[in-house]
Design a protein around this motif. Structure first.
Motif, PDB file in Angstrom:
ATOM      1  N   ASP A 646     -16.501  -7.509   2.142  1.00 14.38           N
ATOM      2  CA  ASP A 646     -16.017  -8.872   2.414  1.00 14.38           C
ATOM      3  C   ASP A 646     -14.580  -9.076   1.959  1.00 14.38           C
ATOM      4  O   ASP A 646     -13.860  -9.920   2.510  1.00 14.38           O
ATOM      5  N   ASP A 647     -14.146  -8.310   0.939  1.00 17.65           N
ATOM      6  CA  ASP A 647     -12.781  -8.516   0.443  1.00 17.65           C
ATOM      7  C   ASP A 647     -11.731  -7.762   1.247  1.00 17.65           C
ATOM      8  O   ASP A 647     -10.547  -7.795   0.906  1.00 17.65           O
ATOM      9  N   VAL A 648     -12.168  -7.032   2.299  1.00 21.11           N
ATOM     10  CA  VAL A 648     -11.212  -6.315   3.161  1.00 21.11           C
ATOM     11  C   VAL A 648     -11.074  -7.114   4.450  1.00 21.11           C
ATOM     12  O   VAL A 648     -11.694  -6.825   5.475  1.00 21.11           O
ATOM     13  N   GLY A 649     -10.282  -8.157   4.389  1.00 24.29           N
ATOM     14  CA  GLY A 649     -10.053  -8.999   5.549  1.00 24.29           C
ATOM     15  C   GLY A 649      -8.604  -8.955   5.968  1.00 24.29           C
ATOM     16  O   GLY A 649      -7.817  -8.111   5.517  1.00 24.29           O
ATOM     17  N   ALA A 650      -8.238  -9.887   6.821  1.00 24.57           N
ATOM     18  CA  ALA A 650      -6.878  -9.902   7.340  1.00 24.57           C
ATOM     19  C   ALA A 650      -5.868 -10.154   6.236  1.00 24.57           C
ATOM     20  O   ALA A 650      -4.796  -9.532   6.191  1.00 24.57           O
ATOM     21  N   GLU A 651      -6.204 -11.099   5.298  1.00 24.57           N
ATOM     22  CA  GLU A 651      -5.262 -11.390   4.222  1.00 24.57           C
ATOM     23  C   GLU A 651      -5.099 -10.195   3.290  1.00 24.57           C
ATOM     24  O   GLU A 651      -3.994  -9.906   2.819  1.00 24.57           O
ATOM     25  N   ALA A 652      -6.208  -9.465   3.048  1.00 28.85           N
ATOM     26  CA  ALA A 652      -6.122  -8.303   2.169  1.00 28.85           C
ATOM     27  C   ALA A 652      -5.262  -7.207   2.797  1.00 28.85           C
ATOM     28  O   ALA A 652      -4.442  -6.576   2.117  1.00 28.85           O
ATOM     29  N   LEU A 653      -5.409  -6.985   4.092  1.00 24.05           N
ATOM     30  CA  LEU A 653      -4.592  -5.969   4.765  1.00 24.05           C
ATOM     31  C   LEU A 653      -3.127  -6.375   4.792  1.00 24.05           C
ATOM     32  O   LEU A 653      -2.228  -5.529   4.663  1.00 24.05           O
ATOM     33  N   ALA A 654      -2.879  -7.677   4.968  1.00 21.70           N
ATOM     34  CA  ALA A 654      -1.499  -8.150   4.931  1.00 21.70           C
ATOM     35  C   ALA A 654      -0.891  -7.944   3.551  1.00 21.70           C
ATOM     36  O   ALA A 654       0.282  -7.592   3.413  1.00 21.70           O
ATOM     37  N   ALA A 655      -1.709  -8.132   2.516  1.00 18.40           N
ATOM     38  CA  ALA A 655      -1.215  -7.918   1.159  1.00 18.40           C
ATOM     39  C   ALA A 655      -0.900  -6.445   0.922  1.00 18.40           C
ATOM     40  O   ALA A 655       0.105  -6.099   0.291  1.00 18.40           O
ATOM     41  N   LEU A 656      -1.762  -5.573   1.412  1.00 20.67           N
ATOM     42  CA  LEU A 656      -1.485  -4.142   1.283  1.00 20.67           C
ATOM     43  C   LEU A 656      -0.186  -3.765   1.991  1.00 20.67           C
ATOM     44  O   LEU A 656       0.622  -2.990   1.480  1.00 20.67           O
ATOM     45  N   ALA A 657       0.013  -4.306   3.208  1.00 23.84           N
ATOM     46  CA  ALA A 657       1.223  -3.992   3.969  1.00 23.84           C
ATOM     47  C   ALA A 657       2.470  -4.496   3.265  1.00 23.84           C
ATOM     48  O   ALA A 657       3.524  -3.846   3.308  1.00 23.84           O
ATOM     49  N   GLY A 658       2.377  -5.658   2.617  1.00 16.30           N
ATOM     50  CA  GLY A 658       3.544  -6.201   1.946  1.00 16.30           C
ATOM     51  C   GLY A 658       3.841  -5.528   0.624  1.00 16.30           C
ATOM     52  O   GLY A 658       5.001  -5.420   0.220  1.00 16.30           O
ATOM     53  N   ALA A 659       2.803  -5.049  -0.048  1.00 14.35           N
ATOM     54  CA  ALA A 659       3.003  -4.507  -1.390  1.00 14.35           C
ATOM     55  C   ALA A 659       3.388  -3.037  -1.390  1.00 14.35           C
ATOM     56  O   ALA A 659       4.093  -2.587  -2.299  1.00 14.35           O
ATOM     57  N   PHE A 660       2.942  -2.296  -0.384  1.00 11.73           N
ATOM     58  CA  PHE A 660       3.128  -0.842  -0.421  1.00 11.73           C
ATOM     59  C   PHE A 660       3.866  -0.366   0.835  1.00 11.73           C
ATOM     60  O   PHE A 660       3.406  -0.568   1.958  1.00 11.73           O
ATOM     61  N   ASP A 661       5.012   0.245   0.584  1.00  8.52           N
ATOM     62  CA  ASP A 661       5.861   0.752   1.669  1.00  8.52           C
ATOM     63  C   ASP A 661       5.426   2.180   2.013  1.00  8.52           C
ATOM     64  O   ASP A 661       5.973   3.153   1.495  1.00  8.52           O
ATOM     65  N   LEU A 662       4.439   2.279   2.890  1.00 10.96           N
ATOM     66  CA  LEU A 662       3.884   3.570   3.284  1.00 10.96           C
ATOM     67  C   LEU A 662       4.106   3.808   4.775  1.00 10.96           C
ATOM     68  O   LEU A 662       4.154   2.855   5.568  1.00 10.96           O
ATOM     69  N   SER A 663       4.205   5.084   5.122  1.00  9.22           N
ATOM     70  CA  SER A 663       4.305   5.446   6.545  1.00  9.22           C
ATOM     71  C   SER A 663       2.919   5.423   7.175  1.00  9.22           C
ATOM     72  O   SER A 663       1.893   5.315   6.489  1.00  9.22           O
ATOM     73  N   GLY A 664       2.886   5.569   8.491  1.00  7.37           N
ATOM     74  CA  GLY A 664       1.604   5.569   9.188  1.00  7.37           C
ATOM     75  C   GLY A 664       0.720   6.717   8.749  1.00  7.37           C
ATOM     76  O   GLY A 664      -0.499   6.572   8.600  1.00  7.37           O
ATOM     77  N   GLY A 665       1.299   7.909   8.535  1.00  6.84           N
ATOM     78  CA  GLY A 665       0.510   9.047   8.096  1.00  6.84           C
ATOM     79  C   GLY A 665      -0.069   8.828   6.710  1.00  6.84           C
ATOM     80  O   GLY A 665      -1.227   9.201   6.437  1.00  6.84           O
ATOM     81  N   ALA A 666       0.726   8.221   5.806  1.00  5.36           N
ATOM     82  CA  ALA A 666       0.224   7.951   4.460  1.00  5.36           C
ATOM     83  C   ALA A 666      -0.867   6.893   4.484  1.00  5.36           C
ATOM     84  O   ALA A 666      -1.839   6.971   3.717  1.00  5.36           O
ATOM     85  N   ILE A 667      -0.732   5.894   5.345  1.00  4.26           N
ATOM     86  CA  ILE A 667      -1.776   4.865   5.459  1.00  4.26           C
ATOM     87  C   ILE A 667      -3.073   5.485   5.946  1.00  4.26           C
ATOM     88  O   ILE A 667      -4.156   5.171   5.439  1.00  4.26           O
ATOM     89  N   ARG A 668      -2.982   6.383   6.919  1.00  8.29           N
ATOM     90  CA  ARG A 668      -4.201   7.029   7.411  1.00  8.29           C
ATOM     91  C   ARG A 668      -4.857   7.867   6.317  1.00  8.29           C
ATOM     92  O   ARG A 668      -6.090   7.857   6.153  1.00  8.29           O
ATOM     93  N   CYS A 669      -4.060   8.606   5.549  1.00  4.64           N
ATOM     94  CA  CYS A 669      -4.625   9.399   4.456  1.00  4.64           C
ATOM     95  C   CYS A 669      -5.303   8.498   3.431  1.00  4.64           C
ATOM     96  O   CYS A 669      -6.371   8.842   2.890  1.00  4.64           O
TER      97      CYS A 669
END
Length: 716
Positions: A646-669
């Protein structure tokens, strides 16, 4: 034609090939009977016992017989009136059948091979034991040797009424005479006196005269007209007309094509022979490496073409032919240098003047255009389905293959679709084209079957549009570079090349897979570990194999981390620098002449030689994703199948995107690591799993980890 009781007419049966041959052999039988009668009337001699037949005759010479050995006349046989009358009657019937347009096989054979009456009679005498075993014992008696149950030179001449000592008659058995040069007669036992040398007619000639024209087993030839006619319009139709005009002369023709496996030249040659009213016999020279005597196979193929009255297509010329240590190509092609039938050589290599005394007439065969490939695909699919799907035709036409390969691909696609009970669509065509990616390409590169599409790419709009432009270039290159004639000179090919430049994990390899999938082609990632070799010149050989196989298979080549191979040339300090620069120069030329799609990826743009950049069609940048694209990447990598807490929603993903500068490959890993943690505990992926995975990814990349952003790690 007679009218029997009942009022209906009955037509006399038309003589078959065997009937005509048996009629000729009846004449030979009469001559043999006369020769035996002559022999039995003079033997035994005046001082020998009156024993008409000695059971051991031909096995020994007794003291009583020795003085009379030379008493037997050595002159030719004088045909009896019955034999002459029978021969005249047979000729009259053959003349009537020939005038009616149904010439007997014996007459056609004599005309096609240039045999006069005497040569034809000799051939029939030699052939008789292969049709009627009674002649074996008769020939053994007449040869005065029961072990010699075949015709000999002297016996054949005697039965034909010619003195064995005649020099003119002996020319019939010379190597260059029509009988032996045409492959109709073999003379063996060369160590024996000339009159007692044996004669043998090849089984194929006997079978032909009896009406059996099935191809000999083991002969690497195929027979039949072209299944897919060349287009009426276009460059290829002009080549067909040109080759047909050349075949009107008694010269062999060398039809050069772009690739040995293309098959376009063979189809053009078949169509040109058809314009001359001839069928085609195709000799596969590459199959001669399995033959113990490849020269005999070439001669047998030429004999087959002459017996059938068709043209011969031999190719590909220039590739290694025959077993190691076998005869050179010049010796194998000697029977075809001055052929009695139209001969077309095919192959991609230029003609070497050492192959034949006089080179054949040269002609060029261009590859099929996109419209011509579509026409052939439509024709081939129509032979299996009533109305082919245009999407399937378009998918097939994207593959740069020749008519023969298209024929096999279309048949495979139709079989596969029929086995699954579905219509032949673009997917079936793409699946059927994959088995042609073989050889060195599979050994030196890793195949990736595209499984992603355009929606899977999360890239800037400009990068997205450049990738679509790359696909457009490949799809329409035949039209733009071929029909519109915008292809530059200098030996440049019709290939398309692009450089994908960007940091690690920005989607370069994924984009290559998407482009290949959109084009319906397989993607091959070049394994640099198997290509680069410490020995001088070996790297270039491996790369040449890869480029050549990729052109034949119409595959997409991906050089990952291309700066390792396409790096900058340096100042020459020693021999290593000189040979390294030579390899780079070779790649520059080979990439320019490549006819396929080559993709290069690098995360160090500055290390790529500027000369490569000039030769590339596109340089596509792959920037690091911004926050909005990182948000989309997190959602895309998790996908619809991964269970989320339940805690993995749109706001949580937006927070991850804003907090961590990762490439697409790193996000997939990170997503994969989090999924394993959740799967181990049998629960959905939670935010804590994603954060722990991001911490691990940061540590792997050697980046600073701000612990205040992460929950404390669990300890066991």
């Amino acid at each position: 034609m007679t009218a029997p009781a009942g009022g209906r007419t009955r037509t006399a049966p038309v003589p078959g090939p065997a009937d005509w041959l048996l009629a000729r052999l009846a004449v030979v039988e009469e001559r043999v009977r006369q020769a035996i009668a002559l022999r039995t009337g003079e033997d035994p001699g005046p001082d020998l016992p009156e024993t008409p037949f000695d059971p051991f005759r031909g096995l020994y010479v007794s003291d009583e017989m020795a003085p009379h050995l030379l008493d037997v006349p050595a002159g030719p046989l004088t045909p009896a009136s019955a034999g002459a009358a029978l021969a005249a009657a047979v000729r009259d019937r053959e003349d009537a059948a020939t005038a009616a347009g149904a010439a007997p096989p014996v007459r056609r054979l004599a005309g096609d091979f240039g045999l006069d009456d005497l040569a034809l009679d000799v051939l029939l005498v030699a052939l008789a034991p292969d049709v009627d075993t009674r002649f074996e014992r008769c020939y053994g008696y007449l040869n005065d040797d029961v072990t010699c149950r075949h015709a000999t030179v002297g016996l054949a001449l005697t039965l034909c009424g010619v003195p064995p000592a005649s020099a003119t008659a002996r020319r019939l058995f010379a190597a260059g005479a029509p009988l032996r040069a045409g492959g109709l007669l073999d003379v063996f036992d060369s160590g024996r006196p000339y009159p007692t040398r044996g004669l043998r007619v090849p089984d194929r000639v006997t079978a032909h005269l009896l009406g059996d024209d099935s191809l000999p087993a083991g002969l690497p030839v195929s027979f039949g007209p072209a299944a897919a006619p060349c287009p009426v319009e276009g460059p290829l139709a002009g080549v067909v007309r040109h080759v047909a005009r050349l075949l009107a002369h008694p010269w062999p023709v060398h039809l050069r094509e772009s690739h040995d496996r293309d098959g376009t030249a063979t189809t053009v040659a078949e169509a040109a022979l058809a314009r001359q009213g001839l069928s085609a016999l195709v000799l596969d020279l590459t199959a001669l490496d399995r033959e113990t005597d490849p020269g005999a196979s070439v001669r047998a193929a030429l004999l087959e073409a002459r017996l059938r009255g068709c043209g011969l297509i031999a190719g590909p010329v220039g590739v290694p032919v025959g077993p190691p240590g076998g005869p050179p190509l010049r010796a194998l092609l000697a029977p075809l240098a001055d052929p009695p039938v139209p001969v077309v050589f095919t192959g991609s290599r230029p003609w070497d003047a050492r192959w034949t005394p006089v080179p054949p007439v040269a002609a060029e065969c261009p590859p099929l255009t996109g419209a011509e490939r579509a026409a052939v695909w439509r024709h081939e699919l129509r032979t299996h389905t009533q109305e082919p799907d245009e999407a399937a035709v378009t998918a097939g036409a994207r593959h740069r293959a020749g008519p023969r390969r298209i024929r096999a691909m279309a048949a495979a696609a139709c079989r596969q679709a029929a086995a699954q009970g579905v219509p032949v669509d673009a997917a079936a065509v793409r699946s059927a084209t994959r088995p042609w990616s073989t050889g060195a390409l599979d050994r030196l590169a890793r195949r990736i079957r595209p499984a992603v599409g355009w929606p899977d790419l999360v890239l800037p709009e400009r990068t997205h549009e450049q990738l679509r432009d790359l696909a457009r270039r490949v799809r329409h290159r035949d039209l733009v570079l071929g029909e519109w004639r915008l292809r530059p000179g200098g030996g440049r090919g019709r290939g398309v090349s692009a450089l994908f430049s960007g940091g690690s994990g920005t989607g370069k390899t994924l984009a290559a897979e998407v482009v290949a999938g959109d084009l319906g082609l397989d993607l091959y990632t070049v394994d640099l570990a198997t290509v680069v070799d410490k020995y001088i010149g070996e790297t270039e050989k491996h790369l040449e194999q890869i480029f050549a196989e990729a052109e034949a298979a119409d595959a997409v080549l991906l050089f990952d981390e291309a700066d390792a191979v396409f790096g900058r040339r340096t100042a020459t300090q020693d021999a290593h620098d000189r040979y390294a620069n030579t390899g780079t120069s070779y790649l520059l030329q080979r990439l320019e002449s490549f006819d396929g799609l080559a993709l290069l990826t690098t995360n160090m743009h500055a290390n790529v030689d500027p000369a490569f950049l000039r030769r590339l069609d596109l340089v596509v940048p792959f920037p690091a994703p911004d926050e909005a694209r990182r948000r989309a990447l997190w959602d895309r990598c998790l996908g619809p199948a991964v269970p989320r807490a339940d805690d993995v929603g749109a706001e949580a993903l937006a927070a991850l995107a804003g907090a961590f500068d990762l490439s697409g490959g790193a996000i997939r890993c990170s997503v994969v690591t989090a999924a394993y943690r959740a799967a181990d505990e049998g629960r959905p992926v939670a935010m804590a799993d994603l954060l722990a995975a991001v911490r691990q990814e940061y540590a792997k990349l050697g980046r600073y980890v701000d612990e205040s952003r992460f929950p404390p790690e669990r300890t066991s």
